[in-house]
Motif scaffolding. Structure first.
Motif, PDB file in Angstrom:
ATOM      1  N   ASN A  26       0.846  -1.192   0.000  1.00 19.19           N
ATOM      2  CA  ASN A  26       0.000   0.000   0.000  1.00 19.19           C
ATOM      3  C   ASN A  26       0.885   1.247   0.000  1.00 19.19           C
ATOM      4  O   ASN A  26       1.848   1.339   0.776  1.00 19.19           O
ATOM      5  N   TYR A  27       0.534   2.213  -0.883  1.00 17.78           N
ATOM      6  CA  TYR A  27       1.347   3.428  -0.920  1.00 17.78           C
ATOM      7  C   TYR A  27       0.521   4.613  -1.419  1.00 17.78           C
ATOM      8  O   TYR A  27      -0.539   4.456  -2.033  1.00 17.78           O
ATOM      9  N   HIS A  28       1.037   5.799  -1.138  1.00 15.29           N
ATOM     10  CA  HIS A  28       0.451   7.065  -1.566  1.00 15.29           C
ATOM     11  C   HIS A  28       1.421   7.716  -2.547  1.00 15.29           C
ATOM     12  O   HIS A  28       2.633   7.664  -2.349  1.00 15.29           O
ATOM     13  N   ASP A  29       0.903   8.340  -3.578  1.00 10.59           N
ATOM     14  CA  ASP A  29       1.746   8.853  -4.655  1.00 10.59           C
ATOM     15  C   ASP A  29       1.065  10.078  -5.241  1.00 10.59           C
ATOM     16  O   ASP A  29      -0.006   9.973  -5.852  1.00 10.59           O
ATOM     17  N   ASP A  30       1.665  11.235  -5.049  1.00  9.52           N
ATOM     18  CA  ASP A  30       1.045  12.462  -5.528  1.00  9.52           C
ATOM     19  C   ASP A  30       2.135  13.445  -5.942  1.00  9.52           C
ATOM     20  O   ASP A  30       3.230  13.468  -5.379  1.00  9.52           O
ATOM     21  N   GLY A  31       1.820  14.267  -6.920  1.00 12.89           N
ATOM     22  CA  GLY A  31       2.749  15.286  -7.375  1.00 12.89           C
ATOM     23  C   GLY A  31       3.588  14.815  -8.539  1.00 12.89           C
ATOM     24  O   GLY A  31       3.501  13.669  -8.990  1.00 12.89           O
ATOM     25  N   GLU A  32       4.405  15.730  -9.049  1.00 12.95           N
ATOM     26  CA  GLU A  32       5.262  15.454 -10.196  1.00 12.95           C
ATOM     27  C   GLU A  32       6.667  15.944  -9.897  1.00 12.95           C
ATOM     28  O   GLU A  32       6.884  16.773  -9.031  1.00 12.95           O
ATOM     29  N   PRO A  35      11.276  12.039  -7.540  1.00 10.32           N
ATOM     30  CA  PRO A  35      10.583  11.246  -6.519  1.00 10.32           C
ATOM     31  C   PRO A  35      11.230  11.367  -5.144  1.00 10.32           C
ATOM     32  O   PRO A  35      12.446  11.221  -4.994  1.00 10.32           O
ATOM     33  N   VAL A  36      10.397  11.639  -4.157  1.00 10.49           N
ATOM     34  CA  VAL A  36      10.810  11.703  -2.750  1.00 10.49           C
ATOM     35  C   VAL A  36      10.005  10.644  -2.007  1.00 10.49           C
ATOM     36  O   VAL A  36       8.775  10.714  -1.955  1.00 10.49           O
ATOM     37  N   VAL A  37      10.693   9.645  -1.463  1.00 11.29           N
ATOM     38  CA  VAL A  37      10.030   8.506  -0.845  1.00 11.29           C
ATOM     39  C   VAL A  37      10.107   8.634   0.670  1.00 11.29           C
ATOM     40  O   VAL A  37      11.196   8.796   1.239  1.00 11.29           O
ATOM     41  N   SER A  42       8.004   3.361  13.624  1.00 10.93           N
ATOM     42  CA  SER A  42       7.589   2.024  14.063  1.00 10.93           C
ATOM     43  C   SER A  42       6.659   2.069  15.271  1.00 10.93           C
ATOM     44  O   SER A  42       6.646   1.150  16.087  1.00 10.93           O
ATOM     45  N   GLY A  43       5.878   3.138  15.400  1.00 12.91           N
ATOM     46  CA  GLY A  43       4.919   3.203  16.485  1.00 12.91           C
ATOM     47  C   GLY A  43       3.762   2.239  16.284  1.00 12.91           C
ATOM     48  O   GLY A  43       3.469   1.834  15.152  1.00 12.91           O
ATOM     49  N   PRO A  44       3.091   1.843  17.349  1.00  9.92           N
ATOM     50  CA  PRO A  44       1.968   0.907  17.220  1.00  9.92           C
ATOM     51  C   PRO A  44       0.830   1.495  16.397  1.00  9.92           C
ATOM     52  O   PRO A  44       0.434   2.639  16.586  1.00  9.92           O
ATOM     53  N   GLY A  45       0.328   0.695  15.443  1.00 11.39           N
ATOM     54  CA  GLY A  45      -0.769   1.142  14.592  1.00 11.39           C
ATOM     55  C   GLY A  45      -0.371   2.142  13.532  1.00 11.39           C
ATOM     56  O   GLY A  45      -1.237   2.724  12.879  1.00 11.39           O
ATOM     57  N   VAL A  46       0.932   2.327  13.309  1.00 12.30           N
ATOM     58  CA  VAL A  46       1.383   3.349  12.365  1.00 12.30           C
ATOM     59  C   VAL A  46       1.079   2.932  10.932  1.00 12.30           C
ATOM     60  O   VAL A  46       0.953   1.750  10.611  1.00 12.30           O
ATOM     61  N   SER A  47       0.939   3.924  10.084  1.00 15.36           N
ATOM     62  CA  SER A  47       0.878   3.737   8.637  1.00 15.36           C
ATOM     63  C   SER A  47       1.565   4.929   7.998  1.00 15.36           C
ATOM     64  O   SER A  47       1.839   5.935   8.658  1.00 15.36           O
ATOM     65  N   ALA A  48       1.837   4.814   6.709  1.00 13.55           N
ATOM     66  CA  ALA A  48       2.453   5.933   6.005  1.00 13.55           C
ATOM     67  C   ALA A  48       1.600   7.190   6.116  1.00 13.55           C
ATOM     68  O   ALA A  48       2.096   8.291   6.361  1.00 13.55           O
ATOM     69  N   TRP A  49       0.275   7.009   5.943  1.00 16.10           N
ATOM     70  CA  TRP A  49      -0.616   8.165   5.978  1.00 16.10           C
ATOM     71  C   TRP A  49      -0.667   8.792   7.370  1.00 16.10           C
ATOM     72  O   TRP A  49      -0.622  10.020   7.511  1.00 16.10           O
ATOM     73  N   GLN A  62       5.697  20.407  -5.018  1.00 18.58           N
ATOM     74  CA  GLN A  62       7.013  20.677  -5.594  1.00 18.58           C
ATOM     75  C   GLN A  62       7.671  19.437  -6.185  1.00 18.58           C
ATOM     76  O   GLN A  62       8.466  19.539  -7.118  1.00 18.58           O
ATOM     77  N   ALA A  63       7.351  18.273  -5.629  1.00 16.43           N
ATOM     78  CA  ALA A  63       8.016  17.038  -6.045  1.00 16.43           C
ATOM     79  C   ALA A  63       7.004  15.907  -6.086  1.00 16.43           C
ATOM     80  O   ALA A  63       5.834  16.081  -5.698  1.00 16.43           O
ATOM     81  N   ARG A  64       7.414  14.767  -6.567  1.00 16.93           N
ATOM     82  CA  ARG A  64       6.578  13.574  -6.512  1.00 16.93           C
ATOM     83  C   ARG A  64       6.760  12.937  -5.135  1.00 16.93           C
ATOM     84  O   ARG A  64       7.819  12.383  -4.829  1.00 16.93           O
ATOM     85  N   ALA A  65       5.760  13.039  -4.296  1.00 14.87           N
ATOM     86  CA  ALA A  65       5.830  12.560  -2.917  1.00 14.87           C
ATOM     87  C   ALA A  65       5.184  11.181  -2.820  1.00 14.87           C
ATOM     88  O   ALA A  65       4.002  11.012  -3.136  1.00 14.87           O
ATOM     89  N   ILE A  66       5.975  10.206  -2.385  1.00 15.35           N
ATOM     90  CA  ILE A  66       5.540   8.808  -2.326  1.00 15.35           C
ATOM     91  C   ILE A  66       5.773   8.301  -0.913  1.00 15.35           C
ATOM     92  O   ILE A  66       6.872   8.451  -0.362  1.00 15.35           O
ATOM     93  N   ALA A  67       4.758   7.707  -0.305  1.00 15.84           N
ATOM     94  CA  ALA A  67       4.888   7.161   1.047  1.00 15.84           C
ATOM     95  C   ALA A  67       4.295   5.763   1.067  1.00 15.84           C
ATOM     96  O   ALA A  67       3.134   5.571   0.700  1.00 15.84           O
ATOM     97  N   LEU A  68       5.092   4.787   1.479  1.00 18.44           N
ATOM     98  CA  LEU A  68       4.637   3.392   1.476  1.00 18.44           C
ATOM     99  C   LEU A  68       4.515   2.857   2.890  1.00 18.44           C
ATOM    100  O   LEU A  68       5.187   3.336   3.819  1.00 18.44           O
ATOM    101  N   ASP A  69       3.645   1.868   3.052  1.00 15.80           N
ATOM    102  CA  ASP A  69       3.587   1.078   4.275  1.00 15.80           C
ATOM    103  C   ASP A  69       4.610  -0.040   4.157  1.00 15.80           C
ATOM    104  O   ASP A  69       4.504  -0.905   3.281  1.00 15.80           O
TER     105      ASP A  69
END
Length: 290
Positions: A26-32, A35-37, A42-49, A62-69
């Protein structure tokens, strides 16, 4: 394999998915742009979002922002009997970059994510352009009592409230509503089961296992932005000073009146620092050969 990708609908934590090394990620991907990943903590219940929700919209302008679980966290697949360790997490990250056909990226890592970013840069230096380390692990030293409590979390609303008190300097951020949301996240199917496998006591060994050698850190060629909260109770601010000493092309920004949540407690200033750093990297990119 156990998957929670379809566990909920209309959940902003769930976005796109891709197979990365056989793991439905699962990941989030926005912008152009470049790429900035972003790699969460590692907190309990954490997710990228949950980790990056306040800064992704700003940086994606400003950049392509990508955040993955990362595997074992959030809404990425959790294989049965998976061995959670730094090599597995680095492999998942590189497999994810390959799946998205990203040759070279900037990495922004929070805490555990900072340690994974450093380990990836050491093992695959050609895949990383620049590094941002926020409240980062990755250097040897004594782990804090706060981190020991975080990794030893057992689900209850009271324990989650205690976790948020440890993370944040500004107690106004630690509302009953936020504690309820994060507690419910920590008890989603499969979340606590995988979490409890990662860092069993005694936990100093796992903190050490995420660290790079000082020799490897000294050899890193990457421009590195280190950001840390002065009142961080999860990762010592002394560790940030140590990283700044070891990484030769590093700069350090310490936020006063800030705990482990720089990207939440000082979201605008954090985003501006990252945007400036990424833009500086783009300006200094060599022109392609004609």
């Amino acid at each position: 394999m156990a998957s929670v990708m379809d566990a909920e609908t209309n959940n902003p934590e769930i976005s796109k998915s891709v197979l990365a090394g056989g793991l439905l990620t699962n990941y989030h991907d926005d912008g152009e742009g470049h790429p900035v990943v972003f790699i969460h903590g590692s907190g309990p219940g954490v997710s990228a979002w949950a980790n990056w929700r306040l800064v992704l919209p700003k940086i994606s302008r400003q950049a392509r922002a990508i955040a993955l679980d990362m595997v074992g966290f959030g809404f990425t697949e959790r294989p049965a009997n998976f061995s959670y360790n730094v090599e597995a997490w680095v492999k998942h990250l590189v497999d994810f970059l390959d799946a998205l056909e990203l040759d070279k990226v900037d990495l922004v890592g929070n805490s555990f994510g900072g340690a994974i970013s450093l380990a990836a840069a050491v093992r695959h230096p050609d895949r990383v352009r620049r590094l941002v380390l926020m409240g980062s692990g990755g250097v040897r030293g004594p782990m804090t009592e706060g981190l020991d409590e975080v990794w030893g979390y057992t689900p209850s609303l009271a324990n989650m409230r205690r976790m948020l008190d440890i993370f944040a300097y500004n107690r106004e951020l630690v509302t009953d509503e936020l504690a309820q949301i994060r507690y419910e996240a920590s008890i989603r199917p499969g979340f606590q089961e995988s979490y409890s496998q990662m860092f069993p006591a005694p936990r100093q060994r796992w903190f050490d296992s995420l660290a790079c050698s000082e020799a490897d850190l000294c050899r890193l060629p990457h421009q590195t932005l280190i950001i840390h909260g002065r009142e961080d109770r999860v990762v010592r601010v002394e560790d940030a000073y140590r990283l700044e000493t070891l990484i030769r092309r590093a700069q350090l920004h310490v936020f006063g009146e800030c705990g482990h949540w720089t990207q939440i407690e000082h979201a605008d200033r954090f985003a501006q620092l990252v945007c400036n750093f990424v833009a500086e990297g783009a300006a200094n990119e060599p022109l392609p050969l004609s």
